[in-house]
Write a protein that holds these residues in place. Structure first.
Motif, short mmCIF file in Angstrom:
data_model
loop_
_atom_site.label_atom_id
_atom_site.label_comp_id
_atom_site.label_asym_id
_atom_site.label_seq_id
_atom_site.Cartn_x
_atom_site.Cartn_y
_atom_site.Cartn_z
N GLY A 198 11.83 25.95 29.23
CA GLY A 198 11.17 27.21 29.56
C GLY A 198 11.35 28.29 28.52
O GLY A 198 10.85 29.40 28.69
N LYS A 199 12.04 27.99 27.42
CA LYS A 199 12.32 28.98 26.38
C LYS A 199 11.61 28.61 25.08
O LYS A 199 11.48 27.44 24.73
N PHE A 200 11.17 29.61 24.38
CA PHE A 200 10.45 29.42 23.12
C PHE A 200 11.36 28.74 22.09
O PHE A 200 12.49 29.17 21.87
N GLU A 241 2.31 23.29 10.16
CA GLU A 241 3.35 24.07 9.49
C GLU A 241 4.13 24.87 10.52
O GLU A 241 3.58 25.71 11.24
N ILE A 242 5.43 24.60 10.62
CA ILE A 242 6.27 25.34 11.55
C ILE A 242 6.58 26.70 10.95
O ILE A 242 7.01 26.81 9.79
N LEU A 243 6.35 27.73 11.74
CA LEU A 243 6.52 29.10 11.26
C LEU A 243 7.96 29.57 11.46
O LEU A 243 8.59 29.29 12.48
N THR A 244 8.46 30.28 10.48
CA THR A 244 9.79 30.87 10.58
C THR A 244 9.64 32.37 10.79
O THR A 244 8.65 32.98 10.39
N ASP A 245 10.64 32.97 11.39
CA ASP A 245 10.63 34.42 11.67
C ASP A 245 9.37 34.81 12.44
O ASP A 245 8.73 35.83 12.14
N TYR A 246 9.02 34.01 13.42
CA TYR A 246 7.83 34.26 14.23
C TYR A 246 8.25 34.42 15.68
O TYR A 246 8.77 33.49 16.30
N HIS A 247 8.06 35.60 16.23
CA HIS A 247 8.38 35.84 17.64
C HIS A 247 7.58 37.03 18.13
O HIS A 247 8.13 38.12 18.32
N PRO A 248 6.26 36.85 18.34
CA PRO A 248 5.44 37.96 18.81
C PRO A 248 5.83 38.41 20.21
O PRO A 248 6.48 37.67 20.97
N GLU A 249 5.41 39.61 20.57
CA GLU A 249 5.80 40.19 21.85
C GLU A 249 5.31 39.36 23.03
O GLU A 249 5.98 39.31 24.08
N PHE A 250 4.17 38.69 22.88
CA PHE A 250 3.62 37.98 24.04
C PHE A 250 4.40 36.72 24.40
O PHE A 250 4.11 36.09 25.42
N ILE A 251 5.38 36.34 23.61
CA ILE A 251 6.19 35.17 23.94
C ILE A 251 6.88 35.36 25.30
O ILE A 251 6.96 34.42 26.11
N ASP A 252 7.35 36.56 25.57
CA ASP A 252 7.98 36.82 26.87
C ASP A 252 6.99 36.58 28.00
O ASP A 252 7.37 36.06 29.07
N GLN A 253 5.74 36.95 27.79
CA GLN A 253 4.70 36.73 28.80
C GLN A 253 4.45 35.24 29.00
O GLN A 253 4.27 34.78 30.13
N TYR A 254 4.44 34.48 27.91
CA TYR A 254 4.26 33.03 28.02
C TYR A 254 5.42 32.40 28.78
O TYR A 254 5.22 31.51 29.61
N GLU A 255 6.64 32.84 28.49
CA GLU A 255 7.80 32.29 29.20
C GLU A 255 7.74 32.61 30.68
O GLU A 255 8.08 31.76 31.53
#
Length: 321
Positions: A198-200, A241-255
């Motif tokens: 359940g976590k990014f 390509e796996i992205l590094t330093d990627y954590h947009p605000e909507f990740i919390d919404q997806y979780e």
């Protein structure tokens, strides 16, 4: 289906998509058993074995001649859940896996934008849906699908009609075709957001210049290209390509969406339009990972997944002892 010692049970219908997970479970010394659910026999009067049950049944199972794997798995999941077993990606996850309509309704309920979509049964209604959509370009896709099945881009109603009433027409397995707004990204790529427990975990950028076949699994191959984009680069580049330093605000919404729908392992695919609007358009609950991209980034999702399943099994042991 009885066992004295709890195990991890992997419910699946495609051996090639589970081999990497088996390797990781063996590396960690996790006891496990594979349940191939293309067909089988289930005694509802008996209790399931103790353990952790991870379901990774795919909406594309019918393309491998496993037409009724999702239906049989639904029965198995109902049996497991009735007896209170620990189920990873249970019946709710399966319901979303095999229906994009269900996915979009759940995403919208969570406040997550999806492309405008109409659902139609019957060829004439597919044409009418395209008319009602009222857009110069639109996509068709199957409601129950995978591997980009049924995804095609059209630039006119006439082109759609020519396809629908031709021998090339590929009918959806559940009879439902989606007619969807075509989101044109500034650059030809989408982002797939991977979640474990359940976590990014990470995001992978996927090049779409060659078409809509976006399965990252090593076992996938691109046999048919849909709608190639003009001006493709001359030099080949990595599709994933796996992205590094990627954590947009909507990740919390997806979780939060995953938690609300009791989904523990998933890949959520999203696309950004030229105005910066993000649309989620696919929730994949039997997510696969690309080993080449992971080797470059040194992030290994199957290892993370095996560790997660091991932790779930370890947490179960004291309760069931």
């Amino acid at each position: 289906m009885n066992a004295s010692t709890p195990k991890v049970y992997v419910l699946h219908e495609h051996d090639e998509w589970t081999s990497h997970l088996q390797v990781r479970l063996e590396e960690l010394g996790v006891p496990y058993e594979m349940w191939h659910l293309d067909q089988g026999l289930l005694d509802l009067s008996k209790a399931p074995p103790e353990g952790v049950f991870y379901s990774r049944i795919s909406a594309s199972s019918h393309t491998r001649d496993h037409r009724y794997a999702p239906e049989f798995t639904e029965s198995v999941l109902a049996w497991l859940e009735r007896h209170g077993r620990v189920v990873i990606n249970g019946s709710r996850a399966l319901r979303l896996e095999v229906s994009k309509v269900n996915q979009y309704m759940a995403l919208n309920e969570a406040g997550i934008a999806t492309p405008r979509t109409l659902a139609a049964v019957g060829r004439d209604n597919v044409v009418e849906a395209a008319r009602q959509l009222g857009m110069d370009s639109f996509i068709t896709k199957h409601n129950r699908a995978g591997k980009g099945q049924g995804v095609q881009l059209f630039h006119s109603i006439e082109a759609l009609e020519d396809y629908l009433y031709s021998p090339a027409y590929d009918a959806p397995v559940d009879g439902t075709t989606l007619i969807q707004q075509y989101i044109k990204a500034p650059t030809p790529h989408i982002i797939r957001h991977e979640f474990i427990g359940g976590k990014f975990f990470y995001a992978v950028k996927i090049d779409t210049s060659e078409g809509f076949e976006l399965c990252p699994a090593d076992a996938c191959s691109i046999d048919t290209m849909f709608c190639p984009v003009e001006g493709q680069p001359e030099e080949p580049k990595a599709k994933f390509e796996i992205l590094t330093d990627y954590h947009p605000e909507f990740i919390d919404q997806y979780e939060a969406f995953l938690q609300a729908n009791n989904i523990q392992v998933a890949g959520i695919e999203a696309i950004e339009d030229d105005a910066g609007q993000i649309y989620a358009y696919d929730v994949n609950t039997n997510t696969n990972y690309n080993s080449d991209a992971e080797a470059v980034a040194e992030r290994y999702a199957m290892l993370q997944l095996a560790q997660y399943l091991a932790a779930e099994l370890e947490a179960l042991a004291p309760v069931k002892a």
